[in-house]
Design an enzyme around this catalytic site. Structure first.
Site: not given
Length: 238
Positions: A120, A61, A34, A63, A68, A212, A66
């Site tokens: 998360t 990743d 990732k 994310k 469309p 980690r 905004d």
């Protein structure tokens, strides 16, 4: 089934050099990585070319979130980079996600667009305060997953605690990509809703995003092997 394919190593590093050192240290033990905002920006995107040259799978990743058209054009950029998957925020709405699919499928049919449901790091209390909604955290995550499914996305990023319920609503083929996975021998750090790798695959997680516990371990290869074994146990492969 190769359990390594289900583990996505999070290259959360501030420099391209440190990320490359991690990839080199893991060798063939890890096949899927990732790349998030920190590394993508600090490497000026060059880390993607390096990972492709190494024959690694990439989850980009970033994310996107905004209006469309802007989100769709950013997603086209991702699709052109030959990544296996990339993500947008489901809270951007159904129209935004539909536009992403419409534009990216013209470029790369193989790139999976997935949607972030609830990060998360959020607790139940924080979600209630932020969204001012009567829906519980899990109900809100399932709602966002349903919107993503309706829009034509391949899956979602979600907590392992929501994966099984999302599959009940969206179907077994709808992908669940889950951070918040920590072996019992690892610290939980800043994530609230976590599971062990074995528990996660048993609860319907298709891909486990792990950083980690592997990248900061004194012996990354050994850490990876231990996690692979846990995943194999969860899948009933050993």
């Amino acid at each position: 089934m190769d359990a390594r394919e289900k583990i996505i190593i999070a290259l959360d590093f501030p420099t391209e050099e440190k990320a490359k050192a991690c990839v080199e240290s893991l060798g063939e033990e890890a096949v899927f990585y990732k790349v998030g905002l920190e590394l993508f920006l600090n490497s000026q995107g060059k880390i993607l070319e390096y990972l492709r040259e190494k024959g690694k799978k990439i989850f980009l990743d970033l994310k996107f979130h905004d209006i469309p058209n802007t989100t769709a054009m950013a997603s086209v950029f991702a699709a052109k980079k030959d990544v296996v998957m990339f993500n947008v925020h489901a809270s951007g709405g159904k129209k935004m996600m539909q536009k992403v699919i419409e534009e990216t499928k013209k470029i790369n049919e193989a790139a999976s667009a997935i949607a972030v449901t609830i990060l998360t790091s959020f607790s139940e209390e924080e979600i209630q305060s932020l969204f001012q909604s009567k829906l519980s955290l899990k109900e809100l995550a399932i709602h966002f997953a349903s919107l993503a499914k309706e829009a034509g996305l391949s899956g979602v990023v979600c907590s392992p605690w929501e994966a099984a319920d999302i599959k009940k609503v969206c179907g077994e083929s709808f992908q669940t990509v889950c951070p918040g996975v920590r072996p019992k021998w690892s610290a939980t750090n800043d994530q609230e809703r976590i599971m062990t790798p074995k528990e996660a695959v048993q609860h319907g997680c298709d891909y486990l995003v792990i950083g980690r516990p592997v990248t900061k371990h004194e012996n990354p290869k050994e850490a990876m092997r231990m996690i692979v074994k846990e995943v194999e146990e969860g899948l009933g492969l050993c």
